[in-house]
Motif scaffolding. Structure first.
Motif, mmCIF file in Angstrom:
data_model
loop_
_atom_site.group_PDB
_atom_site.id
_atom_site.type_symbol
_atom_site.label_atom_id
_atom_site.label_comp_id
_atom_site.label_asym_id
_atom_site.label_seq_id
_atom_site.Cartn_x
_atom_site.Cartn_y
_atom_site.Cartn_z
ATOM 1 N N SER A 148 37.572 -2.892 59.480
ATOM 2 C CA SER A 148 38.095 -4.254 59.703
ATOM 3 C C SER A 148 37.820 -5.299 58.587
ATOM 4 O O SER A 148 38.641 -6.194 58.638
ATOM 5 N N GLY A 149 37.190 -4.929 57.638
ATOM 6 C CA GLY A 149 36.994 -5.867 56.264
ATOM 7 C C GLY A 149 38.212 -5.560 55.409
ATOM 8 O O GLY A 149 38.050 -6.260 54.367
ATOM 9 N N ALA A 150 39.048 -4.969 55.709
ATOM 10 C CA ALA A 150 40.177 -4.396 54.719
ATOM 11 C C ALA A 150 41.223 -5.497 54.508
ATOM 12 O O ALA A 150 41.429 -6.063 55.561
ATOM 13 N N ALA A 151 41.680 -5.648 53.437
ATOM 14 C CA ALA A 151 42.695 -6.712 53.071
ATOM 15 C C ALA A 151 43.536 -5.832 51.819
ATOM 16 O O ALA A 151 43.219 -6.366 50.624
ATOM 17 N N VAL A 152 44.301 -4.873 52.183
ATOM 18 C CA VAL A 152 44.891 -4.147 51.177
ATOM 19 C C VAL A 152 46.195 -4.576 50.391
ATOM 20 O O VAL A 152 46.928 -5.226 51.189
ATOM 21 N N SER A 153 46.427 -4.635 49.322
ATOM 22 C CA SER A 153 47.424 -5.001 48.628
ATOM 23 C C SER A 153 47.747 -3.910 47.485
ATOM 24 O O SER A 153 46.869 -2.947 47.232
ATOM 25 N N ALA A 154 48.987 -3.844 47.255
ATOM 26 C CA ALA A 154 49.311 -2.826 46.064
ATOM 27 C C ALA A 154 48.406 -2.714 45.033
ATOM 28 O O ALA A 154 48.023 -1.620 44.440
ATOM 29 N N ALA A 155 48.212 -4.018 44.498
ATOM 30 C CA ALA A 155 47.295 -4.046 43.407
ATOM 31 C C ALA A 155 45.752 -3.913 43.543
ATOM 32 O O ALA A 155 45.293 -3.053 42.748
ATOM 33 N N GLY A 156 45.506 -4.122 44.854
ATOM 34 C CA GLY A 156 44.028 -3.463 45.048
ATOM 35 C C GLY A 156 43.811 -2.036 45.033
ATOM 36 O O GLY A 156 42.874 -1.624 44.947
ATOM 37 N N ILE A 157 45.092 -1.469 45.721
ATOM 38 C CA ILE A 157 44.906 0.087 45.798
ATOM 39 C C ILE A 157 45.149 0.455 44.214
ATOM 40 O O ILE A 157 44.278 1.627 44.059
ATOM 41 N N LEU A 158 45.704 -0.038 43.543
ATOM 42 C CA LEU A 158 45.917 0.472 42.133
ATOM 43 C C LEU A 158 44.524 0.246 41.525
ATOM 44 O O LEU A 158 43.906 1.460 40.768
ATOM 45 N N ILE A 159 43.916 -0.923 41.665
ATOM 46 C CA ILE A 159 42.601 -0.955 41.026
ATOM 47 C C ILE A 159 41.566 -0.222 41.462
ATOM 48 O O ILE A 159 40.635 0.604 40.784
ATOM 49 N N GLY A 160 41.481 0.241 43.002
ATOM 50 C CA GLY A 160 40.657 0.922 43.574
ATOM 51 C C GLY A 160 40.714 2.509 43.191
ATOM 52 O O GLY A 160 39.671 3.281 43.109
ATOM 53 N N VAL A 161 41.962 3.154 42.968
ATOM 54 C CA VAL A 161 42.379 4.295 42.557
ATOM 55 C C VAL A 161 41.854 4.360 41.000
ATOM 56 O O VAL A 161 41.549 5.339 40.504
ATOM 57 N N GLY A 162 41.889 3.284 40.269
ATOM 58 C CA GLY A 162 41.580 3.295 38.907
ATOM 59 C C GLY A 162 39.872 3.458 38.892
ATOM 60 O O GLY A 162 39.396 4.006 37.950
#
Length: 293
Positions: A148-162
């Motif tokens: 429920s606290g997620a606010a996913v963006s393409a940049a956020g996913i890239l940072i998380g995968v990093g």
């Protein structure tokens, strides 16, 4: 038990020790510490403890390591400590804790792929199944199924995968560092030293707290540096010294999440929901599956 089996047992014990990280973070936050200062004290005190242990148990000669090992230690400290922490904290702020945690625990997949490319390790069907189960188990354990606290963006996913990728390199760089049979204690000390220097240069973390020399805070930092840092990395690199299947290492170490969930329930009365319990069981199942030959 084989030498490699004992090595994995040390990695398992390391994961259990890493499971106490959240406990120390919360205790230090309660004393007014910031996330960057907490990380800095952990690395600094961890280095100091391992350096003293190395000198006492093995003597100054243990610090004489080859250039390849020293470079691997530098990469461990800069990439797997410094850059990883930057990516992970940014991922949490961009994606929320739940998604950030899930993206972090894609690390076993990256380690497996890197191990196939660098060390020519092969993964059979059981291993791929274990990887999928491990990622699912980590996701459920870390989030309890609540996104429920997620606010996913393409940049956020890239940072998380990093964050997941830089975390995954710990086992890879660690194996390379141990190929010259250097002292595990010295390798751990160098790793933490490079990490502490990187964090210090990047953010001067002592300026982010009101009382950086508070004795209670420093004492907690010392314990943080001793238990889930110096002791944990000493065991970790000692285990890597005899492990040839690098792809299994982060899967075994993922017991950290199960340990953290149990400690959270015991110390902070954080409930273990049925979803989290299912995640813990999946993590343990993935470790058993990955042990199949």
């Amino acid at each position: 038990m084989s030498a490699e089996g004992k090595g994995f047992l040390k990695v398992f014990a390391t994961g259990c020790l890493w499971g106490t990280i959240g406990l120390f973070v919360k205790l230090m936050e309660g004393q007014g510490s910031s996330s960057s200062y907490t990380s800095f004290l952990r690395l600094l005190f961890g280095f100091a403890v391992l350096a003293v242990l190395t000198l006492v148990l093995e003597g100054p000669k243990a610090f004489r390591i080859g250039r390849k090992t020293l470079l691997s230690c530098a990469l461990l400290g800069i990439v797997c400590q410094g850059i990883f922490n930057l990516f992970y904290s940014r991922s949490i702020s961009m994606n929320g804790m739940s998604v950030g945690s899930v993206l972090l625990y894609t690390a076993p997949v990256f380690t497996s792929i890197t191990s196939m490319l660098l060390f020519h390790e092969r993964l059979n069907a059981w291993k791929w199944l274990a990887l999928l189960i491990n990622v699912a188990g980590c996701a459920l354990t870390a989030t309890g199924g609540d996104f429920s606290g997620a606010a996913v963006s393409a940049a956020g996913i890239l940072i998380g995968v990093g964050a997941g990728f830089t975390y995954s390199l710990t086992a890879v760089f660690g194996r390379i560092a141990m190929e010259e049979k250097a002292s595990p204690l010295a390798v751990g000390a160098y790793n933490l030293l490079f990490g502490a220097i990187f964090v210090a240069l990047m953010g001067r973390p002592w300026l982010t707290v009101s009382h950086p020399l508070d004795l209670r805070l420093l004492f907690l930092g010392l314990l943080f540096g001793m238990i889930p840092t110096a002791l944990a990395y000493g065991l970790y690199f000692s285990g890597l010294q005899v492990i040839t299947h690098t792809s299994r290492v982060p899967v075994v170490a993922s017991v950290e999440l199960a340990a953290a969930a149990v400690i959270g329930a015991a110390v902070f009365s954080e409930g273990i929901t049925p979803v989290k319990m299912a995640g813990i069981l999946l993590v343990l199942l993935s470790i058993l599956l990955f042990s199949r030959e």
